[in-house]
Design a protein around this motif. Structure first.
Motif, PDB file in Angstrom:
ATOM      1  N   GLY A   1      -2.604   1.274  -1.748  1.00 48.94           N
ATOM      2  CA  GLY A   1      -2.192  -0.177  -2.378  1.00 48.94           C
ATOM      3  C   GLY A   1      -1.336  -0.194  -3.447  1.00 48.94           C
ATOM      4  O   GLY A   1      -0.411  -1.298  -3.616  1.00 48.94           O
ATOM      5  N   ILE A   2      -1.574   0.597  -4.584  1.00 43.48           N
ATOM      6  CA  ILE A   2      -0.456   0.615  -5.386  1.00 43.48           C
ATOM      7  C   ILE A   2       0.902   1.157  -5.174  1.00 43.48           C
ATOM      8  O   ILE A   2       1.870   0.608  -5.800  1.00 43.48           O
ATOM      9  N   ALA A   3       0.955   2.027  -4.379  1.00 36.25           N
ATOM     10  CA  ALA A   3       2.371   2.338  -3.459  1.00 36.25           C
ATOM     11  C   ALA A   3       3.073   1.187  -3.144  1.00 36.25           C
ATOM     12  O   ALA A   3       4.213   0.889  -3.174  1.00 36.25           O
ATOM     13  N   LEU A   4       2.240   0.496  -2.326  1.00 38.17           N
ATOM     14  CA  LEU A   4       2.791  -0.934  -1.595  1.00 38.17           C
ATOM     15  C   LEU A   4       3.051  -1.981  -2.846  1.00 38.17           C
ATOM     16  O   LEU A   4       4.310  -2.565  -2.434  1.00 38.17           O
ATOM     17  N   ALA A   5       2.353  -1.748  -3.724  1.00 42.93           N
ATOM     18  CA  ALA A   5       2.626  -2.822  -4.889  1.00 42.93           C
ATOM     19  C   ALA A   5       4.083  -2.659  -5.436  1.00 42.93           C
ATOM     20  O   ALA A   5       4.770  -3.450  -5.895  1.00 42.93           O
ATOM     21  N   VAL A   6       4.200  -1.257  -5.902  1.00 42.81           N
ATOM     22  CA  VAL A   6       5.507  -1.085  -6.546  1.00 42.81           C
ATOM     23  C   VAL A   6       6.615  -1.051  -5.542  1.00 42.81           C
ATOM     24  O   VAL A   6       7.767  -1.787  -6.056  1.00 42.81           O
ATOM     25  N   LEU A   7       6.451  -0.546  -4.157  1.00 44.62           N
ATOM     26  CA  LEU A   7       7.828  -1.221  -3.313  1.00 44.62           C
ATOM     27  C   LEU A   7       8.188  -2.669  -3.173  1.00 44.62           C
ATOM     28  O   LEU A   7       9.112  -2.963  -3.103  1.00 44.62           O
TER      29      LEU A   7
END
Length: 205
Positions: A39-45
């Motif tokens: 979820g955090i990786a998606l938010a960063v992208l």
């Protein structure tokens, strides 16, 4: 997860920053459904994509003055009026190779949309000229030629000393035959007022 989430603050973003509001809710849903790290990786992208989008096509404004001569954005503000035959334009991002073509299109669009045929476009240089980029200088020279062909002059207001050096390095003509540089927006508007006074004086003789 609900106890760790500040829902009032999230909801407050709905009006102040709709983009951040959407990103926050997408991040929350992603964390709840696929896990914390994905979820955090998606938010960063998504945040990176949002940043690039805002840099490539940033907001811009047409500026006018009130009864006291103070500069404001045109729009729904009462008492703010455009200067006759002058477009004052602000590009709300630093110019670079990937958004300079968009800047040129927007300036030319402001020329076409002006209620009166403008003879001068003043660009607020403080908001958009932050570093030397040769591709930006090249597009700026193209813009000046395009405006000149339409009988319109180009002035840059702000960062006069820095832009003098940059335009010289890029081989761009300055002054009446090219791009005129002013200390700031108010200096540019005073020059416009002086030109109008001289023109009126000449017509009365």
């Amino acid at each position: 997860a609900a106890s760790l989430t500040d829902f009032p603050s999230l909801w407050a973003l709905r009006r102040s920053d709709p983009g951040a509001f959407a990103l926050a809710w997408i991040t929350l849903l992603a964390v709840l459904t696929v896990g914390v790290m994905p979820g955090i990786a998606l938010a960063v992208l998504l945040g990176l994509f949002q940043f690039l989008r805002s840099m490539m096509r940033p907001s811009d404004q047409l500026l006018g003055v009130d009864a006291l001569g103070v500069v404001h954005a045109l729009g729904h503000n009462r008492g703010i009026h455009a200067i006759p035959h002058v477009v004052v334009y602000r590009f709300n991002a630093s110019l670079s190779y990937f958004n300079a073509p968009y800047f040129k299109r927007r300036v030319l669009a402001s020329l076409r949309q002006a209620p009166q045929p403008p003879s001068l476009i003043i660009v607020d240089a403080v908001s958009c000229f932050s570093h030397l980029d040769i591709s930006v200088m090249s597009i700026l020279a193209d813009l000046q030629r395009a405006l000149q062909q339409q009988g319109c002059r180009l002035w840059l207001a702000g960062r006069r000393t820095t832009l003098t050096r940059w335009l010289h390095l890029a081989g761009i003509t300055q002054g009446e035959a090219g791009i005129r540089l002013c200390s700031d927006l108010y200096s540019a508007m005073r020059r416009v007022a002086n030109e109008e006074a001289i023109s009126r004086l000449a017509t009365t003789k």
